[in-house]
Design a protein around this motif. Sequence first.
Motif, PDB file in Angstrom:
ATOM      1  N   ASP A   7       0.835  -1.213   0.000  1.00  0.00           N
ATOM      2  CA  ASP A   7       0.000   0.000   0.000  1.00  0.00           C
ATOM      3  C   ASP A   7       0.863   1.254   0.000  1.00  0.00           C
ATOM      4  O   ASP A   7       0.593   2.218  -0.726  1.00  0.00           O
ATOM      5  CB  ASP A   7      -0.929   0.018   1.211  1.00  0.00           C
ATOM      6  N   THR A   8       1.900   1.244   0.817  1.00  0.00           N
ATOM      7  CA  THR A   8       2.782   2.409   0.906  1.00  0.00           C
ATOM      8  C   THR A   8       3.529   2.636  -0.401  1.00  0.00           C
ATOM      9  O   THR A   8       3.589   3.763  -0.903  1.00  0.00           O
ATOM     10  CB  THR A   8       3.780   2.241   2.064  1.00  0.00           C
ATOM     11  N   TYR A   9       4.112   1.575  -0.964  1.00  0.00           N
ATOM     12  CA  TYR A   9       4.840   1.710  -2.230  1.00  0.00           C
ATOM     13  C   TYR A   9       3.930   2.190  -3.359  1.00  0.00           C
ATOM     14  O   TYR A   9       4.340   2.981  -4.206  1.00  0.00           O
ATOM     15  CB  TYR A   9       5.498   0.397  -2.637  1.00  0.00           C
ATOM     16  N   THR A  10       2.696   1.703  -3.370  1.00  0.00           N
ATOM     17  CA  THR A  10       1.751   2.120  -4.405  1.00  0.00           C
ATOM     18  C   THR A  10       1.464   3.608  -4.314  1.00  0.00           C
ATOM     19  O   THR A  10       1.503   4.325  -5.323  1.00  0.00           O
ATOM     20  CB  THR A  10       0.444   1.320  -4.289  1.00  0.00           C
ATOM     21  N   ALA A  11       1.178   4.082  -3.120  1.00  0.00           N
ATOM     22  CA  ALA A  11       0.858   5.502  -2.941  1.00  0.00           C
ATOM     23  C   ALA A  11       2.048   6.391  -3.290  1.00  0.00           C
ATOM     24  O   ALA A  11       1.898   7.405  -3.983  1.00  0.00           O
ATOM     25  CB  ALA A  11       0.409   5.760  -1.508  1.00  0.00           C
ATOM     26  N   ALA A  29      -1.733   9.786  -0.394  1.00  0.00           N
ATOM     27  CA  ALA A  29      -0.426   9.303   0.057  1.00  0.00           C
ATOM     28  C   ALA A  29      -0.256   9.553   1.554  1.00  0.00           C
ATOM     29  O   ALA A  29       0.231   8.684   2.285  1.00  0.00           O
ATOM     30  CB  ALA A  29       0.690   9.981  -0.737  1.00  0.00           C
ATOM     31  N   ASP A  30      -0.663  10.718   2.004  1.00  0.00           N
ATOM     32  CA  ASP A  30      -0.572  11.020   3.437  1.00  0.00           C
ATOM     33  C   ASP A  30      -1.424  10.067   4.269  1.00  0.00           C
ATOM     34  O   ASP A  30      -1.005   9.609   5.327  1.00  0.00           O
ATOM     35  CB  ASP A  30      -0.996  12.460   3.711  1.00  0.00           C
ATOM     36  N   ASP A  31      -2.619   9.750   3.776  1.00  0.00           N
ATOM     37  CA  ASP A  31      -3.507   8.826   4.495  1.00  0.00           C
ATOM     38  C   ASP A  31      -2.896   7.432   4.609  1.00  0.00           C
ATOM     39  O   ASP A  31      -2.956   6.805   5.659  1.00  0.00           O
ATOM     40  CB  ASP A  31      -4.867   8.733   3.809  1.00  0.00           C
ATOM     41  N   VAL A  32      -2.314   6.956   3.523  1.00  0.00           N
ATOM     42  CA  VAL A  32      -1.709   5.621   3.541  1.00  0.00           C
ATOM     43  C   VAL A  32      -0.523   5.580   4.492  1.00  0.00           C
ATOM     44  O   VAL A  32      -0.374   4.647   5.283  1.00  0.00           O
ATOM     45  CB  VAL A  32      -1.276   5.207   2.112  1.00  0.00           C
ATOM     46  N   ILE A  33       0.309   6.599   4.445  1.00  0.00           N
ATOM     47  CA  ILE A  33       1.484   6.637   5.318  1.00  0.00           C
ATOM     48  C   ILE A  33       1.060   6.760   6.777  1.00  0.00           C
ATOM     49  O   ILE A  33       1.601   6.080   7.655  1.00  0.00           O
ATOM     50  CB  ILE A  33       2.427   7.789   4.895  1.00  0.00           C
ATOM     51  N   GLU A  34       0.077   7.586   7.045  1.00  0.00           N
ATOM     52  CA  GLU A  34      -0.408   7.739   8.423  1.00  0.00           C
ATOM     53  C   GLU A  34      -1.058   6.453   8.926  1.00  0.00           C
ATOM     54  O   GLU A  34      -0.880   6.074  10.088  1.00  0.00           O
ATOM     55  CB  GLU A  34      -1.387   8.903   8.516  1.00  0.00           C
ATOM     56  N   ALA A  35      -1.791   5.766   8.067  1.00  0.00           N
ATOM     57  CA  ALA A  35      -2.404   4.497   8.464  1.00  0.00           C
ATOM     58  C   ALA A  35      -1.334   3.473   8.814  1.00  0.00           C
ATOM     59  O   ALA A  35      -1.492   2.682   9.753  1.00  0.00           O
ATOM     60  CB  ALA A  35      -3.288   3.965   7.346  1.00  0.00           C
TER      61      ALA A  35
END
Length: 80
Positions: free
Chosen positions: A29-33, A57-63
């Motif tokens: 998920d992180t690499y994709t974003a 991207a911020d949402d994925v990283i924060e999650a």
Amino acid sequence: MSFPLYIVLRLIQRRLIVVYGDVRELTADTYTAVSEVVMGGPVIRAYDATEHTTARADDVIEARRQRPRRRAGRLSVPVG
């Protein structure tokens, strides 16, 4: 009386499969974003989707930061 080694290793393996599956999912998920932001820069700017893409991207990283982490290291046995 102790468990046979095979049974103990199977129990550990089952737990590791679950933990490493979670890690792979989070990493994907992180690499994709991040990849969308980096590689799609010109397209993102052309369609004026900067805010949406950056927020995603911020949402994925924060999650990834907020998700409870299991400690796979304590399940592993040092080799070597």
